[in-house]
Each structure stands twice: as structure tokens, then as C-alpha cells.
Scaffold this motif. Sequence first.
Motif, PDB file in Angstrom:
ATOM      1  N   ALA A  30      43.135  31.514  30.619  1.00 24.86           N
ATOM      2  CA  ALA A  30      44.232  32.347  30.111  1.00 24.86           C
ATOM      3  C   ALA A  30      44.950  33.117  31.212  1.00 24.86           C
ATOM      4  O   ALA A  30      45.949  33.783  30.938  1.00 24.86           O
ATOM      5  N   GLY A  31      44.434  33.057  32.423  1.00 23.52           N
ATOM      6  CA  GLY A  31      45.076  33.777  33.517  1.00 23.52           C
ATOM      7  C   GLY A  31      44.622  35.215  33.674  1.00 23.52           C
ATOM      8  O   GLY A  31      45.243  35.987  34.411  1.00 23.52           O
ATOM      9  N   VAL A  32      43.544  35.589  32.991  1.00 26.16           N
ATOM     10  CA  VAL A  32      42.945  36.904  33.189  1.00 26.16           C
ATOM     11  C   VAL A  32      42.337  36.939  34.585  1.00 26.16           C
ATOM     12  O   VAL A  32      41.723  35.963  35.026  1.00 26.16           O
ATOM     13  N   LYS A  33      42.482  38.059  35.280  1.00 24.51           N
ATOM     14  CA  LYS A  33      42.052  38.115  36.681  1.00 24.51           C
ATOM     15  C   LYS A  33      40.767  38.888  36.909  1.00 24.51           C
ATOM     16  O   LYS A  33      40.179  38.794  37.986  1.00 24.51           O
ATOM     17  N   GLY A  34      40.329  39.688  35.936  1.00 22.51           N
ATOM     18  CA  GLY A  34      39.137  40.504  36.140  1.00 22.51           C
ATOM     19  C   GLY A  34      38.169  40.402  34.980  1.00 22.51           C
ATOM     20  O   GLY A  34      38.553  40.149  33.836  1.00 22.51           O
ATOM     21  N   SER A  59      25.374  33.539  38.715  1.00 17.22           N
ATOM     22  CA  SER A  59      26.397  33.906  37.738  1.00 17.22           C
ATOM     23  C   SER A  59      27.588  34.558  38.426  1.00 17.22           C
ATOM     24  O   SER A  59      28.748  34.299  38.082  1.00 17.22           O
ATOM     25  N   GLY A  60      27.314  35.399  39.402  1.00 20.41           N
ATOM     26  CA  GLY A  60      28.397  36.014  40.155  1.00 20.41           C
ATOM     27  C   GLY A  60      29.239  34.988  40.876  1.00 20.41           C
ATOM     28  O   GLY A  60      30.478  35.063  40.875  1.00 20.41           O
ATOM     29  N   LYS A  61      28.582  34.017  41.484  1.00 21.75           N
ATOM     30  CA  LYS A  61      29.312  32.945  42.184  1.00 21.75           C
ATOM     31  C   LYS A  61      30.146  32.144  41.202  1.00 21.75           C
ATOM     32  O   LYS A  61      31.307  31.786  41.492  1.00 21.75           O
ATOM     33  N   GLN A  62      29.601  31.861  40.023  1.00 19.07           N
ATOM     34  CA  GLN A  62      30.337  31.116  39.001  1.00 19.07           C
ATOM     35  C   GLN A  62      31.622  31.833  38.622  1.00 19.07           C
ATOM     36  O   GLN A  62      32.694  31.220  38.514  1.00 19.07           O
ATOM     37  N   LEU A  63      31.537  33.134  38.424  1.00 19.80           N
ATOM     38  CA  LEU A  63      32.711  33.907  38.038  1.00 19.80           C
ATOM     39  C   LEU A  63      33.759  33.925  39.142  1.00 19.80           C
ATOM     40  O   LEU A  63      34.953  33.731  38.898  1.00 19.80           O
ATOM     41  N   ARG A  64      33.321  34.141  40.364  1.00 17.71           N
ATOM     42  CA  ARG A  64      34.269  34.167  41.487  1.00 17.71           C
ATOM     43  C   ARG A  64      34.891  32.799  41.726  1.00 17.71           C
ATOM     44  O   ARG A  64      36.087  32.698  42.015  1.00 17.71           O
ATOM     45  N   ASP A  65      34.089  31.745  41.579  1.00 16.65           N
ATOM     46  CA  ASP A  65      34.615  30.386  41.767  1.00 16.65           C
ATOM     47  C   ASP A  65      35.679  30.062  40.716  1.00 16.65           C
ATOM     48  O   ASP A  65      36.568  29.228  40.964  1.00 16.65           O
TER      49      ASP A  65
END
Length: 276
Positions: free
Chosen positions: A34-38, A54-60
Motif C-alpha cells: 500500500a506504500g506505507v513507510k513505517g 523479523s526486523g530484516k524482513q520488515l526492512r527488506d
Amino acid sequence: MPATPLTDYSRLCLHTITTKPWSLDEACEQYARAGVKGISVWRDTLVGRDVKASGKQLRDAGLNIVSLVRGGFFPALDAADRQKAIDENRRCIDEAAALGAPIIVLVCGAVFGQPLAESRKQITEGIAAVLPHARAAGVKLAIEPLHPMYADTRSAITTLKQANDIAAQFDATVGVAVDVYHVWWDDQLEVEIVRCGKLGKLLAFHVCDWRSPTVDLLNDRGLMGEGCIPIREIRGWVEKAGFRGFIEVEIFSHRLWQMDQVEFLRKIQDAYLRHA
């Protein structure tokens, strides 16, 4: 004067609790699409997961990890339980560091029947006890004042002044999270936002709306524009105070959790541009 209307989603952050029916994997996929950035991650979504992965997944996926929610709940009637709370907050700090979350939001706690002044004293002592651990981990602690209706068991910190007073006792590791749902009613809000900015303590800004009549004291928050909070005016105050961070949508709502969450996400994005 109200803030200038938002025109894109570059500062939009969603709390995972806002789309509670989704797992962290689903939230990651749908927010990014959806283009949400945070994203602000609630700890329940991390249970049984590799937190670092999980952190890496989110940043990737292109998501900025804005905060981990939540720490706090420091007050207790006996010293053993207060120590348990301190230990749990140290674990929360370790979790935030592994996830890559720069901030932990503190819902500070209260004890039914214990004087609020004593609970505030215990909150201050609890923060002092975990501060070296947070500082070493590079994680900041954001005190979130809650609406006075939660002063029985959820937080003895019910005004921005109280949060500022405690945060001012500590270094830059400790600051404040301003959630419009909890503080919009306060006639000293603008003054205390200015003070918070001057102290360099304004770490986070959360939005939703206050419905009337409210049918559930916890789980009936509104989508921005559904209620009576002057959200854009308050955003103007925090931005005038120097805040340029993410605008975090945090909504607890049985009503909204029951709808299709993809459609709900579209409504959030529309309301964010129209009302935040």
C-alpha cells in the motif's frame, strides 16, 4: 494554525495493533504493497519468531521500524513484583535492539488502590533502573501519558506535564510519546508540547480519533475524522515544536477489526490525508 495538509504517505506509520487480525507477515506484505513507510511492532506479533530475522524482513520490504510497543508497567505493591517489571523491561530493550527498533513506547502502569503519587515515584525509579541497559543498547524510552480513565491500572501518567516532568530528570535516552487520543482534552497541551520540544524529548506522535458516544473504554477508537479530536491542529503544535518524525496510526477498535482489513487500510490512508 492547523498544520499543512499531508499529500503523501512518506510519514505514515501503522501500529500492528491497528490491523490486529493480521499476522506480522501479513502486515508486512500489505503495508508495503500500500506504500506505507513505517511500522510500529507490538510485542505479541513477535512471539515464537526470530526477532532479528523479523526486523530484516520488515526492512527488506521497505518498512522503517519506528518503535516497539510496549514496555512499562513498573508500579507494584511489593519489591519483588517491581523487580519482575524491571527485568521484563530489560528483555523488552533486548527485543527492540534485535528488531532494530529505535524506541520503546512505555505504558507506565498503575496499581489499583495505590496512591498515584506513589505509582509515579515507582515509575521514575523503574525507568532509572533500566536506563543503563537502554543506553547501552541504543534504544530510547518514550513515556506515553494515557487518558485519565486509565489511571486505575494502566498508567499513573495521565498528562503530558507529568510525562515531561519525569523525562526531564533523565538524559536523551528518555523522552515522550504524544498520542492525541489520550491528551487532546488537556487545556495545557500546547504549552506542554512546546516544553517537550524545548527539552528535546518529543520522540513519537500517535493519531486516531475519539468517537461519541464511546461504547468501549479501550477498544472503540475512531478512524481520523470520525470523532472530535483536532488532530491537524495538534500536529501543527508538535511540528512547530520541532517534530518531523513518523505520524503513527494506532487504533484499537472491535468494530474496525471486524471489517475487511485491506479495505480498512485503504480507509486509513484516505483518513490520514484528509484529517491527520
